[in-house]
Design an enzyme around this catalytic site. Structure first.
Site, PDB file in Angstrom:
ATOM      1  N   GLU A 253       0.586  -1.383   0.196  1.00 30.70           N
ATOM      2  CA  GLU A 253      -0.024  -0.017   0.129  1.00 30.70           C
ATOM      3  C   GLU A 253       1.753   0.747  -0.308  1.00 30.70           C
ATOM      4  O   GLU A 253       1.490   1.922   1.047  1.00 30.70           O
ATOM      5  CB  GLU A 253      -0.791  -0.142   1.266  1.00 30.70           C
ATOM      6  CG  GLU A 253      -1.520  -1.549   1.096  1.00 30.70           C
ATOM      7  CD  GLU A 253      -2.640  -1.466  -0.074  1.00 30.70           C
ATOM      8  OE1 GLU A 253      -3.437  -0.510   0.249  1.00 30.70           O
ATOM      9  OE2 GLU A 253      -2.850  -2.367   0.171  1.00 30.70           O
ATOM     10  N   CYS A 287      -1.974   9.003   2.451  1.00 26.65           N
ATOM     11  CA  CYS A 287      -1.847   8.782   0.637  1.00 26.65           C
ATOM     12  C   CYS A 287      -2.763   9.322  -0.142  1.00 26.65           C
ATOM     13  O   CYS A 287      -1.859   9.607  -1.425  1.00 26.65           O
ATOM     14  CB  CYS A 287      -1.323   7.529   0.949  1.00 26.65           C
ATOM     15  SG  CYS A 287      -2.629   6.457   1.266  1.00 26.65           S
TER      16      CYS A 287
END
Length: 485
Positions: A253, A287
């Site tokens: 991720e 993110c």
């Protein structure tokens, strides 16, 4: 600050103890510079001890009735609820997260624990037909064994629990390495929650260390079969390479450069609200943050004026103050990098509609526009409070600009026509995208992950089963096979 004194240790095989390294990881409050903890670093010896403890404990855990396993997660949820205020204060102190951010992180952590309770019961086997008479094909869903988890500094408590809890629920053991800037929230605190919840010793181990000390020991070790990594694409690429060389599965991720697209028929006021939150939540250290805000030229002037006006109302300061919207960046290196990036972009010809000043790790919000198509800032992840407004003419150009990045994590489309938004969303090369909403979302049962440099694999819901289990084929011949010799 009792957690910092209590938890400044490694947690290996059910014991709290110091690392054997010759130096300490120093945990600082990024807002005021207060020293929170000093933790002797774990060496490769402790990493090995942690993995071996996990390996010993895992077999018995996998054989435990899943109805019994899930009780641990029910108790862990109660531990967090009982100590929620103390955990929130720890998040504020160690991360510089605002009170809003701490509440958001805790809410999601509890939601993922609730999902872990259900996940323990979810793996299913299958019986498949065979072209051979008398043969029965059984496919079993089994834990992989031991999982290595490496968590980041921005949402450390949540993102550690997000991999740790499902891996444990599915019958695995875990070795967790938190980011060195958030060793308590991302590591020791997670171990404490599960210790108080009654998780048997050895199933969760926490090593607080740095690659300067252990190199690739955590990811190259022979025991773990899966490495779940959340962090930058540069480090993620290295993790993937080492995992591939050692025949491990890597769940990655990674970073993002998400676009929030405002079409000509959007509700501008609502789009402004969504864009401000998506860009500046947790100082932009997310993110999924809206790095680039793409606005149709027909509404650019109205949107930009309202966006800048709203950003000017954001309060920068002490994250412990309930009125604060933007707290400190995680450290001085990050603060300096963001400040320097803004300076370079303005020197390169961009217009600063708003330019934040820096004081220590506090960096005020900046809003930049008039960016050249080849401006370096457009193609990178900005982990800080900097918004880029990019005008476009029509849907095709919006799609082209949105896709002009090596990343593909999240995104959003604002429009008065939902199906128009969906059609555009389908053209964006990203793992997740939201119509008439922000870019920052994570839900326990919806697949989470990115395309391109934003990672590989998915987490959440059924994807957790794919990530942390394996399949085994056992055939049973009820008759007699015929062999050619």
């Amino acid at each position: 600050m009792s957690f910092f004194t209590e938890l400044a240790h490694q947690y290996i095989d059910g014991e709290w103890r110091p690392g054997s390294g010759s130096w300490d990881i120093i945990d600082f409050n990024p807002y005021d510079g207060e020293k929170l903890a000093s933790i002797p670093v774990a060496t490769a010896v402790e990493v090995d001890q942690a993995y071996r403890a996990a390996e010993r404990a895992q077999e018995g855990w996998a054989a435990t009735n899943p109805y019994t396993r899930r009780l641990v997660f029910e108790r862990a949820l109660r531990v967090i609820e009982d100590r929620e205020q103390e955990i929130a204060e720890t998040i504020i102190a160690e991360l510089g997260g605002t009170r809003l951010k701490a509440a958001f992180e805790l809410h999601l952590a509890k939601e993922f624990l609730r999902e872990a309770v259900q996940l323990a019961l979810r793996p299913e086997g299958r019986i498949l037909p065979s072209p051979t008479d008398g043969k029965e094909n059984r496919v079993y869903r089994l834990p992989v064994g031991v999982v290595g988890v490496i968590s980041p500094f921005n949402f450390p408590f949540l993102l550690s629990i997000k991999s740790v809890a499902p891996a444990l629920a599915l019958g695995n053991a875990v070795v967790l390495k938190p980011h060195q800037n958030t060793p308590i929230c991302g590591g020791s605190l997670v171990a404490k929650v599960f210790e108080e919840a009654g998780l048997p010793a050895g199933l969760l181990n926490v090593v607080i260390t740095d690659i300067a000390e252990i190199g690739d020991a955590l990811i190259a070790h022979p025991v773990p079969k899966v490495i779940s990594f959340t962090g930058s694409d540069k480090v993620g690429q290295h993790v993937a390479t080492v995992c591939a060389a050692n025949f491990k599965r890597a769940i990655l991720e990674l970073g993002g450069n998400s676009a929030l697209i405002v079409l000509d028929d959007a509700d501008v006021d609502y789009a402004v609200d969504a864009a401000v939150f998506s860009r500046f939540v947790h100082q932009g250290q997310v993110c999924m943050a809206a790095n680039r805000i793409l606005v149709d030229r027909t509404v650019e002037k109205e949107f930009t004026e309202k966006f800048v006006a709203k950003v000017k109302t954001l309060k920068v300061g002490d994250p412990a103050d309930p009125q604060t919207h933007i707290g400190p960046l995680i450290n001085s290196t990050q603060a300096d990098a963001v400040t320097s990036l803004v300076e370079q972009t303005v020197e390169g010809g961009a217009t600063a509609l708003l330019r934040g000043t820096a004081e220590g790790n506090l960096v005020g919000p900046s809003v930049l526009t008039d960016l050249a198509d080849d401006s370096p800032i457009l193609s990178q992840e900005i982990f800080g409070p900097v918004a880029l407004i990019v005008p476009f003419d029509g849907e095709d150009e919006a799609v082209r600009i949105a896709n002009d990045t090596p990343y593909g994590l999240s995104g959003a489309v604002h429009t008065g026509d939902v199906e128009r938004g969906v059609r555009i969303a389908q053209r964006i090369n990203t793992g997740m995208i939201h119509i008439n909403d922000g870019t920052v979302h994570d839900e326990p049962i919806v697949p989470f992950g990115g395309e391109k440099h934003s990672g590989s694999g998915r987490l959440n819901g059924e994807s957790m089963i794919e990530a942390f289990t394996t399949q085994k084929w056992i055939s049973v011949q009820h008759g007699r096979s015929q062999f050619p010799f």
